[in-house]
Design a protein around this motif. Structure first.
Motif, mmCIF file in Angstrom:
data_model
loop_
_atom_site.group_PDB
_atom_site.id
_atom_site.type_symbol
_atom_site.label_atom_id
_atom_site.label_comp_id
_atom_site.label_asym_id
_atom_site.label_seq_id
_atom_site.Cartn_x
_atom_site.Cartn_y
_atom_site.Cartn_z
ATOM 1 N N SER A 1 -10.262 -0.608 -9.509
ATOM 2 C CA SER A 1 -10.064 -1.790 -8.695
ATOM 3 C C SER A 1 -10.080 -3.057 -9.479
ATOM 4 O O SER A 1 -11.212 -2.944 -10.427
ATOM 5 N N SER B 1 -5.720 -1.695 -6.762
ATOM 6 C CA SER B 1 -6.652 -0.492 -6.898
ATOM 7 C C SER B 1 -5.770 0.883 -6.754
ATOM 8 O O SER B 1 -4.605 0.879 -6.337
ATOM 9 N N TYR B 2 -6.350 1.762 -7.514
ATOM 10 C CA TYR B 2 -5.828 3.016 -7.521
ATOM 11 C C TYR B 2 -6.934 3.982 -7.972
ATOM 12 O O TYR B 2 -7.912 3.652 -8.412
ATOM 13 N N ARG B 3 -6.408 5.265 -7.801
ATOM 14 C CA ARG B 3 -7.365 6.408 -8.159
ATOM 15 C C ARG B 3 -6.988 6.937 -9.472
ATOM 16 O O ARG B 3 -5.750 7.265 -9.684
ATOM 17 N N THR C 1 -0.431 7.416 -1.526
ATOM 18 C CA THR C 1 -1.343 7.796 -2.326
ATOM 19 C C THR C 1 -2.402 6.920 -2.760
ATOM 20 O O THR C 1 -3.303 7.206 -3.750
ATOM 21 N N ILE D 1 -2.545 3.696 -3.819
ATOM 22 C CA ILE D 1 -2.154 2.664 -4.566
ATOM 23 C C ILE D 1 -1.850 1.450 -3.809
ATOM 24 O O ILE D 1 -1.352 1.452 -2.839
ATOM 25 N N SER D 2 -2.779 0.327 -4.289
ATOM 26 C CA SER D 2 -2.245 -1.021 -3.428
ATOM 27 C C SER D 2 -2.493 -2.148 -4.171
ATOM 28 O O SER D 2 -2.956 -2.215 -5.470
ATOM 29 N N GLN E 1 -12.320 5.561 -8.957
ATOM 30 C CA GLN E 1 -11.361 4.398 -8.046
ATOM 31 C C GLN E 1 -11.487 3.291 -8.989
ATOM 32 O O GLN E 1 -12.484 2.636 -9.514
ATOM 33 N N ASP F 1 0.874 -1.052 -0.043
ATOM 34 C CA ASP F 1 0.013 0.131 -0.216
ATOM 35 C C ASP F 1 0.979 1.135 0.013
ATOM 36 O O ASP F 1 1.880 1.122 0.559
ATOM 37 N N THR F 2 0.535 2.330 -0.648
ATOM 38 C CA THR F 2 1.299 3.330 -0.895
ATOM 39 C C THR F 2 0.634 4.625 -0.208
ATOM 40 O O THR F 2 -0.676 4.525 0.137
#
Length: 146
Positions: free
Chosen positions: A94, A84-86, A57, A59-60, A92, A54-55
């Protein structure tokens, strides 16, 4: 096993490895300016593994796998995971997936879906299934060259 995770984490921190490219504006480490970075990577040595991160920002990603199915070159690894990320537009994203001897199988609400098959085509496919024909298939005995 847990010792390996701790040792890898400590080695990454001690080596000064930079993760700035994962964080807009850089990672602030322990000075309170950013969320903690999580990283786990476990390889059991028997073909089974798992990783996750997981970051700050958002991001995972995660994945786990093990040799389950027989493949042409030995046991094939079956994996399950997701990320997942934005997106830049704020959506979002995923995605979850499985990967096995039958290929990569992703699922996510953002993935395009094919249009429905027209009714006439469905009827034609059903007719062909119910009325098989050899016409148009290869037959090595029938040849116009003889």
């Amino acid at each position: 096993m847990n010792k390996l995770i701790v040792l890898v984490s400590l080695a990454v921190m001690a080596s000064g490895a930079r993760l700035d490219h994962l964080v807009q504006g850089g990672y602030s480490g322990g000075n309170g300016g950013g969320a903690p970075f999580h990283f786990e990577n476990v390889n059991n040595g028997d073909g089974t593994y798992r990783f996750s991160y997981d970051t700050p920002t958002g991001i995972s990603a995660h994945e786990s796998g093990s040799p389950r199915a027989a493949g042409s070159e030995g046991p094939a690894v079956t994996a399950e995971g997701g990320f997942s990320y934005r997106a830049p537009d704020g959506q979002q994203i995923s995605l979850t997936y499985t990967a096995d001897e039958n290929g990569f199988h992703p699922t996510g609400s953002h993935l395009p879906t094919p249009p429905p098959i027209p009714e006439a085509i469905l009827r034609s496919l059903e007719y062909n299934r119910q009325h098989p024909s050899n016409e148009g298939s290869y037959n090595s005995r029938r040849s116009s060259y003889y």
